[in-house]
Design a protein around this motif. Structure first.
Motif, PDB file in Angstrom:
ATOM      1  N   GLY A  63       0.852  -1.187   0.000  1.00  5.13           N
ATOM      2  CA  GLY A  63       0.000   0.000   0.000  1.00  5.13           C
ATOM      3  C   GLY A  63       0.880   1.226   0.000  1.00  5.13           C
ATOM      4  O   GLY A  63       2.036   1.178   0.445  1.00  5.13           O
ATOM      5  N   ARG A  64       0.366   2.331  -0.503  1.00  2.27           N
ATOM      6  CA  ARG A  64       1.158   3.556  -0.540  1.00  2.27           C
ATOM      7  C   ARG A  64       0.244   4.770  -0.433  1.00  2.27           C
ATOM      8  O   ARG A  64      -0.968   4.661  -0.598  1.00  2.27           O
ATOM      9  N   ALA A  65       0.847   5.914  -0.130  1.00  2.31           N
ATOM     10  CA  ALA A  65       0.099   7.161  -0.038  1.00  2.31           C
ATOM     11  C   ALA A  65       0.906   8.277  -0.660  1.00  2.31           C
ATOM     12  O   ALA A  65       2.140   8.296  -0.588  1.00  2.31           O
ATOM     13  N   VAL A  66       0.201   9.203  -1.290  1.00  2.00           N
ATOM     14  CA  VAL A  66       0.799  10.396  -1.878  1.00  2.00           C
ATOM     15  C   VAL A  66       0.248  11.602  -1.130  1.00  2.00           C
ATOM     16  O   VAL A  66      -0.958  11.689  -0.888  1.00  2.00           O
ATOM     17  N   SER A  67       1.127  12.528  -0.772  1.00  2.00           N
ATOM     18  CA  SER A  67       0.704  13.659   0.058  1.00  2.00           C
ATOM     19  C   SER A  67       1.377  14.946  -0.393  1.00  2.00           C
ATOM     20  O   SER A  67       2.429  14.930  -1.036  1.00  2.00           O
ATOM     21  N   GLY A 105       1.589  18.604   3.825  1.00  2.00           N
ATOM     22  CA  GLY A 105       1.114  19.644   4.727  1.00  2.00           C
ATOM     23  C   GLY A 105      -0.331  19.502   5.122  1.00  2.00           C
ATOM     24  O   GLY A 105      -0.671  19.624   6.306  1.00  2.00           O
ATOM     25  N   LEU A 106      -1.194  19.252   4.121  1.00  2.00           N
ATOM     26  CA  LEU A 106      -2.628  19.256   4.389  1.00  2.00           C
ATOM     27  C   LEU A 106      -3.323  17.942   4.083  1.00  2.00           C
ATOM     28  O   LEU A 106      -4.083  17.440   4.910  1.00  2.00           O
ATOM     29  N   THR A 107      -3.087  17.398   2.904  1.00  3.87           N
ATOM     30  CA  THR A 107      -3.888  16.254   2.464  1.00  3.87           C
ATOM     31  C   THR A 107      -3.011  15.101   1.991  1.00  3.87           C
ATOM     32  O   THR A 107      -1.827  15.265   1.686  1.00  3.87           O
ATOM     33  N   ALA A 108      -3.647  13.921   1.914  1.00  4.51           N
ATOM     34  CA  ALA A 108      -2.975  12.728   1.404  1.00  4.51           C
ATOM     35  C   ALA A 108      -4.029  11.797   0.821  1.00  4.51           C
ATOM     36  O   ALA A 108      -5.201  11.833   1.212  1.00  4.51           O
ATOM     37  N   SER A 109      -3.611  10.964  -0.106  1.00  3.40           N
ATOM     38  CA  SER A 109      -4.495   9.970  -0.713  1.00  3.40           C
ATOM     39  C   SER A 109      -3.809   8.610  -0.680  1.00  3.40           C
ATOM     40  O   SER A 109      -2.604   8.514  -0.939  1.00  3.40           O
ATOM     41  N   ILE A 110      -4.589   7.592  -0.360  1.00  2.00           N
ATOM     42  CA  ILE A 110      -4.069   6.225  -0.280  1.00  2.00           C
ATOM     43  C   ILE A 110      -4.374   5.500  -1.582  1.00  2.00           C
ATOM     44  O   ILE A 110      -5.498   5.562  -2.091  1.00  2.00           O
ATOM     45  N   TYR A 111      -3.376   4.786  -2.093  1.00  3.91           N
ATOM     46  CA  TYR A 111      -3.512   4.062  -3.351  1.00  3.91           C
ATOM     47  C   TYR A 111      -3.013   2.617  -3.206  1.00  3.91           C
ATOM     48  O   TYR A 111      -2.185   2.315  -2.339  1.00  3.91           O
ATOM     49  N   ASP A 112      -3.511   1.766  -4.104  1.00  5.28           N
ATOM     50  CA  ASP A 112      -2.917   0.450  -4.375  1.00  5.28           C
ATOM     51  C   ASP A 112      -2.777  -0.435  -3.137  1.00  5.28           C
ATOM     52  O   ASP A 112      -1.752  -1.105  -2.961  1.00  5.28           O
ATOM     53  N   ILE A 146      -7.284  12.668   4.850  1.00 10.87           N
ATOM     54  CA  ILE A 146      -6.781  11.488   4.144  1.00 10.87           C
ATOM     55  C   ILE A 146      -7.922  10.835   3.383  1.00 10.87           C
ATOM     56  O   ILE A 146      -8.950  10.481   3.968  1.00 10.87           O
ATOM     57  N   SER A 147      -7.740  10.676   2.099  1.00 12.10           N
ATOM     58  CA  SER A 147      -8.747  10.000   1.274  1.00 12.10           C
ATOM     59  C   SER A 147      -8.186   8.671   0.789  1.00 12.10           C
ATOM     60  O   SER A 147      -6.979   8.445   0.784  1.00 12.10           O
ATOM     61  N   ALA A 148      -9.093   7.796   0.380  1.00 11.16           N
ATOM     62  CA  ALA A 148      -8.709   6.488  -0.144  1.00 11.16           C
ATOM     63  C   ALA A 148      -9.269   6.347  -1.549  1.00 11.16           C
ATOM     64  O   ALA A 148     -10.479   6.477  -1.750  1.00 11.16           O
ATOM     65  N   CYS A 153     -10.381   4.048  -4.192  1.00 15.73           N
ATOM     66  CA  CYS A 153     -10.761   2.637  -4.194  1.00 15.73           C
ATOM     67  C   CYS A 153     -11.900   2.392  -5.170  1.00 15.73           C
ATOM     68  O   CYS A 153     -12.584   3.323  -5.607  1.00 15.73           O
ATOM     69  N   SER A 154     -12.101   1.132  -5.500  1.00 15.31           N
ATOM     70  CA  SER A 154     -13.205   0.739  -6.362  1.00 15.31           C
ATOM     71  C   SER A 154     -14.469   0.574  -5.530  1.00 15.31           C
ATOM     72  O   SER A 154     -14.441   0.589  -4.292  1.00 15.31           O
ATOM     73  N   HIS A 155     -15.590   0.390  -6.225  1.00 16.45           N
ATOM     74  CA  HIS A 155     -16.853   0.188  -5.522  1.00 16.45           C
ATOM     75  C   HIS A 155     -16.789  -1.049  -4.637  1.00 16.45           C
ATOM     76  O   HIS A 155     -17.323  -1.053  -3.513  1.00 16.45           O
ATOM     77  N   ASP A 156     -16.124  -2.098  -5.110  1.00 14.56           N
ATOM     78  CA  ASP A 156     -16.038  -3.346  -4.346  1.00 14.56           C
ATOM     79  C   ASP A 156     -15.169  -3.201  -3.105  1.00 14.56           C
ATOM     80  O   ASP A 156     -15.256  -4.033  -2.194  1.00 14.56           O
ATOM     81  N   GLU A 157     -14.312  -2.178  -3.063  1.00 16.67           N
ATOM     82  CA  GLU A 157     -13.414  -1.991  -1.927  1.00 16.67           C
ATOM     83  C   GLU A 157     -13.982  -1.047  -0.869  1.00 16.67           C
ATOM     84  O   GLU A 157     -13.349  -0.835   0.171  1.00 16.67           O
ATOM     85  N   ARG A 158     -15.160  -0.503  -1.118  1.00 13.45           N
ATOM     86  CA  ARG A 158     -15.738   0.475  -0.188  1.00 13.45           C
ATOM     87  C   ARG A 158     -15.954  -0.119   1.206  1.00 13.45           C
ATOM     88  O   ARG A 158     -15.632   0.520   2.213  1.00 13.45           O
ATOM     89  N   LEU A 159     -16.489  -1.329   1.286  1.00 11.64           N
ATOM     90  CA  LEU A 159     -16.756  -1.933   2.591  1.00 11.64           C
ATOM     91  C   LEU A 159     -15.472  -2.133   3.382  1.00 11.64           C
ATOM     92  O   LEU A 159     -15.444  -1.949   4.605  1.00 11.64           O
ATOM     93  N   PHE A 160     -14.403  -2.501   2.676  1.00 13.08           N
ATOM     94  CA  PHE A 160     -13.116  -2.670   3.360  1.00 13.08           C
ATOM     95  C   PHE A 160     -12.655  -1.353   3.963  1.00 13.08           C
ATOM     96  O   PHE A 160     -12.266  -1.300   5.140  1.00 13.08           O
ATOM     97  N   PHE A 161     -12.693  -0.275   3.183  1.00 12.87           N
ATOM     98  CA  PHE A 161     -12.217   1.007   3.698  1.00 12.87           C
ATOM     99  C   PHE A 161     -13.152   1.566   4.768  1.00 12.87           C
ATOM    100  O   PHE A 161     -12.705   2.263   5.678  1.00 12.87           O
TER     101      PHE A 161
END
Length: 219
Positions: free
Chosen positions: A106-110, A113-120, A152-154, A156-164
């Protein structure tokens, strides 16, 4: 008559080593690329899909060069390794050379300072539903919040929503959503280069802008 709910017990995973050292990913890009393939995970929002002999949809292999660039420019990188029996702790911090199996990522891009997004975020199919994905997300969010980043946002696909959602994520209270650039208007094709992004052919906008559209926008 009262009823009690028995907590769901997850299967116990094998011995794992969770690393937050980016070098454990960048020095093992072939293993990471293979993990993408094993997890059937695409880097593209519009992936090229094909069917395997069993009729299941599979994504195209990841471009290992672009994957390396993406990992190097990520602010948080988490890899999960299934430990080899008898491996000393001093060896774990060195380059992985094949004795261990890469089973999660898993990884995150930020903006730092303010925001970050989680990917993969991914875990190999045979070790899913053991809490490994949850550990990856918790490790990422903890590192970000320790830096004072809470928006922090994630991705994700529709199928991954329940996991997040199980990891503590929910709908944005401001009602915002992720919009992907997908312009396919080729009317200005003479003035631009066509770029392939998965199964989509995107036409980058020309240098001149649409002033009328700008005037009617909220900005």
């Amino acid at each position: 008559m009262s009823t009690t709910t028995t907590p769901l017990k997850l299967p116990k995973p094998p011995p794992l080593f969770i690393s937050t050292h980016p070098s454990h990913a960048t020095q093992n890009l072939p293993l990471l690329s293979q993990l993408y393939t094993t997890c059937n995970h695409s880097c593209h929002r519009f992936p090229n899909l094909s069917l395997d002999p069993n009729g299941q949809a599979v994504t195209e292999p990841v471009d290992i060069g672009k994957l390396g660039v993406a990992v190097e420019n990520s602010d948080v990188v988490v890899t999960v390794w299934e430990e080899r029996e008898g491996l000393g702790w001093w060896e774990k911090w060195g380059k992985k050379t094949g004795g261990e199996r890469l089973v999660g990522f898993g990884r995150a891009v930020s903006d730092l300072g303010l925001t970050a997004s989680i990917y993969d975020v991914m875990v190999i199919p045979s070790l899913r539903r053991m809490g490994i994905g949850w550990k990856i997300v918790q490790k990422i969010t903890r590192l970000l919040t320790n830096r004072g980043i809470y928006d922090i946002s994630a991705v994700c696909s529709h199928d991954e929503r329940l996991f997040f959602e199980a990891c503590g994520f929910g709908d944005d209270l401001l009602g915002s959503t992720t919009m992907m650039y997908a312009r396919t208007d080729l009317s200005h094709v003479e003035r631009c280069e066509i770029v392939q992004a998965g199964r989509m052919l995107l036409a980058p906008p020309p240098q001149s802008c649409n002033l009328q559209a700008l005037k009617s926008s909220i900005f």
